[in-house]
Design a protein around this motif. Structure first.
Motif, PDB file in Angstrom:
ATOM      1  N   ALA A  50       1.040  -1.202  -0.641  1.00 30.43           N
ATOM      2  CA  ALA A  50      -0.257  -0.006   0.244  1.00 30.43           C
ATOM      3  C   ALA A  50       0.994   1.118   0.392  1.00 30.43           C
ATOM      4  O   ALA A  50       1.921   1.110   0.545  1.00 30.43           O
ATOM      5  CB  ALA A  50      -0.797   0.016   0.849  1.00 30.43           C
ATOM      6  N   ASP A  51       0.289   2.115  -0.941  1.00 32.77           N
ATOM      7  CA  ASP A  51       1.373   3.340  -0.373  1.00 32.77           C
ATOM      8  C   ASP A  51       1.368   3.639   0.942  1.00 32.77           C
ATOM      9  O   ASP A  51       2.835   4.868   0.633  1.00 32.77           O
ATOM     10  CB  ASP A  51       0.687   4.210  -1.470  1.00 32.77           C
ATOM     11  CG  ASP A  51       0.238   3.931  -3.328  1.00 32.77           C
ATOM     12  OD1 ASP A  51       1.180   3.586  -3.571  1.00 32.77           O
ATOM     13  OD2 ASP A  51      -0.860   4.606  -3.720  1.00 32.77           O
ATOM     14  N   TRP A  52       0.315   4.185   1.708  1.00 34.24           N
ATOM     15  CA  TRP A  52       0.904   4.366   3.194  1.00 34.24           C
ATOM     16  C   TRP A  52       1.931   3.944   3.744  1.00 34.24           C
ATOM     17  O   TRP A  52       2.034   4.194   4.908  1.00 34.24           O
ATOM     18  CB  TRP A  52      -0.867   4.836   3.905  1.00 34.24           C
ATOM     19  CG  TRP A  52      -1.399   3.364   3.507  1.00 34.24           C
ATOM     20  CD1 TRP A  52      -2.113   3.269   2.076  1.00 34.24           C
ATOM     21  CD2 TRP A  52      -1.504   2.552   4.404  1.00 34.24           C
ATOM     22  NE1 TRP A  52      -2.908   2.141   2.644  1.00 34.24           N
ATOM     23  CE2 TRP A  52      -2.549   1.435   4.275  1.00 34.24           C
ATOM     24  CE3 TRP A  52      -1.065   2.712   5.603  1.00 34.24           C
ATOM     25  CZ2 TRP A  52      -2.639   0.097   4.610  1.00 34.24           C
ATOM     26  CZ3 TRP A  52      -0.724   0.560   6.271  1.00 34.24           C
ATOM     27  CH2 TRP A  52      -1.803  -0.336   5.864  1.00 34.24           C
ATOM     28  N   CYS A  53       2.158   2.154   3.395  1.00 33.84           N
ATOM     29  CA  CYS A  53       2.996   1.748   4.341  1.00 33.84           C
ATOM     30  C   CYS A  53       4.535   1.648   3.824  1.00 33.84           C
ATOM     31  O   CYS A  53       5.587   1.336   3.294  1.00 33.84           O
ATOM     32  CB  CYS A  53       2.580  -0.005   3.514  1.00 33.84           C
ATOM     33  SG  CYS A  53       3.659  -0.999   4.407  1.00 33.84           S
ATOM     34  N   GLY A  54       5.438   2.336   4.925  1.00 35.54           N
ATOM     35  CA  GLY A  54       6.458   2.330   5.105  1.00 35.54           C
ATOM     36  C   GLY A  54       7.233   1.402   5.032  1.00 35.54           C
ATOM     37  O   GLY A  54       8.664   1.385   4.161  1.00 35.54           O
ATOM     38  N   LYS A  74       7.525   0.836   1.460  1.00 41.64           N
ATOM     39  CA  LYS A  74       8.579   1.371   0.544  1.00 41.64           C
ATOM     40  C   LYS A  74       9.869   1.177   0.324  1.00 41.64           C
ATOM     41  O   LYS A  74      10.391   1.852  -0.571  1.00 41.64           O
ATOM     42  CB  LYS A  74       8.247   2.676   1.092  1.00 41.64           C
ATOM     43  CG  LYS A  74       6.949   3.977   0.578  1.00 41.64           C
ATOM     44  CD  LYS A  74       7.005   5.517   1.572  1.00 41.64           C
ATOM     45  CE  LYS A  74       4.928   5.546   0.992  1.00 41.64           C
ATOM     46  NZ  LYS A  74       4.621   6.475   2.121  1.00 41.64           N
ATOM     47  N   MET A  75      10.145   0.256   1.842  1.00 39.35           N
ATOM     48  CA  MET A  75      11.611  -0.149   1.844  1.00 39.35           C
ATOM     49  C   MET A  75      11.846  -1.364   0.501  1.00 39.35           C
ATOM     50  O   MET A  75      13.169  -1.748   0.027  1.00 39.35           O
ATOM     51  CB  MET A  75      12.222  -0.727   2.846  1.00 39.35           C
ATOM     52  CG  MET A  75      11.601   0.173   3.957  1.00 39.35           C
ATOM     53  SD  MET A  75      11.604  -0.298   5.789  1.00 39.35           S
ATOM     54  CE  MET A  75      13.380  -0.841   5.583  1.00 39.35           C
ATOM     55  N   MET A  76      10.638  -1.446   0.131  1.00 39.24           N
ATOM     56  CA  MET A  76      10.554  -3.022  -0.412  1.00 39.24           C
ATOM     57  C   MET A  76      10.923  -2.683  -2.332  1.00 39.24           C
ATOM     58  O   MET A  76      11.293  -2.808  -2.440  1.00 39.24           O
ATOM     59  CB  MET A  76       9.328  -3.708  -0.947  1.00 39.24           C
ATOM     60  CG  MET A  76       9.225  -4.938   0.133  1.00 39.24           C
ATOM     61  SD  MET A  76      11.000  -6.173   0.398  1.00 39.24           S
ATOM     62  CE  MET A  76      10.673  -6.373  -0.352  1.00 39.24           C
ATOM     63  N   LYS A  77      11.184  -1.533  -2.558  1.00 38.51           N
ATOM     64  CA  LYS A  77      10.560  -1.010  -4.249  1.00 38.51           C
ATOM     65  C   LYS A  77      12.112  -0.999  -4.579  1.00 38.51           C
ATOM     66  O   LYS A  77      12.246  -1.983  -5.637  1.00 38.51           O
ATOM     67  CB  LYS A  77      10.145   0.747  -4.437  1.00 38.51           C
ATOM     68  CG  LYS A  77      10.254   0.993  -5.164  1.00 38.51           C
ATOM     69  CD  LYS A  77       9.650   2.757  -5.894  1.00 38.51           C
ATOM     70  CE  LYS A  77       9.371   2.513  -6.939  1.00 38.51           C
ATOM     71  NZ  LYS A  77      10.284   2.870  -7.991  1.00 38.51           N
ATOM     72  N   PRO A  78      13.284  -0.879  -3.849  1.00 35.98           N
ATOM     73  CA  PRO A  78      14.306  -0.700  -4.692  1.00 35.98           C
ATOM     74  C   PRO A  78      15.058  -1.818  -4.638  1.00 35.98           C
ATOM     75  O   PRO A  78      16.044  -2.541  -4.837  1.00 35.98           O
ATOM     76  CB  PRO A  78      15.759   0.717  -3.450  1.00 35.98           C
ATOM     77  CG  PRO A  78      14.508   0.735  -2.238  1.00 35.98           C
ATOM     78  CD  PRO A  78      13.240   0.219  -2.670  1.00 35.98           C
ATOM     79  N   ILE A  79      14.527  -2.849  -3.224  1.00 34.84           N
ATOM     80  CA  ILE A  79      14.847  -3.820  -3.558  1.00 34.84           C
ATOM     81  C   ILE A  79      14.327  -4.986  -4.114  1.00 34.84           C
ATOM     82  O   ILE A  79      15.453  -5.564  -5.292  1.00 34.84           O
ATOM     83  CB  ILE A  79      14.121  -4.934  -2.304  1.00 34.84           C
ATOM     84  CG1 ILE A  79      14.887  -4.201  -0.968  1.00 34.84           C
ATOM     85  CG2 ILE A  79      14.808  -6.458  -1.847  1.00 34.84           C
ATOM     86  CD1 ILE A  79      14.337  -4.708   0.572  1.00 34.84           C
ATOM     87  N   LEU A  80      13.047  -4.780  -4.752  1.00 36.07           N
ATOM     88  CA  LEU A  80      12.742  -5.815  -5.902  1.00 36.07           C
ATOM     89  C   LEU A  80      13.149  -4.706  -6.911  1.00 36.07           C
ATOM     90  O   LEU A  80      13.585  -5.091  -8.371  1.00 36.07           O
ATOM     91  CB  LEU A  80      11.442  -5.213  -6.528  1.00 36.07           C
ATOM     92  CG  LEU A  80      10.437  -5.306  -4.403  1.00 36.07           C
ATOM     93  CD1 LEU A  80       8.928  -5.572  -4.587  1.00 36.07           C
ATOM     94  CD2 LEU A  80      10.560  -7.259  -5.101  1.00 36.07           C
TER      95      LEU A  80
END
Length: 98
Positions: free
Chosen positions: A20-24, A27-33
């Motif tokens: 979800a956009d509001w989930c901190g 957001k950490m998963m984006k660069p990992i993926l």
């Protein structure tokens, strides 16, 4: 555009990130993926599913916390984990199931 069900039926592994956009932590998963995709190229499909916009998909899989990552192949769940997973660990998990 292919449906969620069509995508996870692939004989190539599909890593689905429920977020979800509001989930901190999400957001950490984006660069990992992005790192995993860069390393694994065409060996893996990565699909991000926003649980707020796709509640049916999340509910059908019993997603209770986010981020939740699920690895599918031929429509079957091969691996599932909630929380942030480091890139190297994710790559290892995918390689075990390719």
């Amino acid at each position: 555009m292919a449906s969620f069900q069509e995508i996870i039926q692939s004989d190539k592994p599909v890593l689905v990130d429920f977020y979800a956009d509001w989930c901190g932590p999400c957001k950490m998963m984006k660069p990992i993926l992005e790192e995993v995709k860069g390393e694994m190229k065409d060996e893996l499909t990565i699909l991000k599913v926003d649980v707020d916009r796709n509640p049916d998909a999340a509910q059908s899989l019993g997603i209770q916390s986010i981020p939740t990552l699920i690895l599918f192949k031929n429509g079957k769940v091969l691996w599932r984990q909630a929380g942030v997973v480091p890139a190297k660990q994710l790559q290892q998990i995918v390689k075990e199931h390719v």
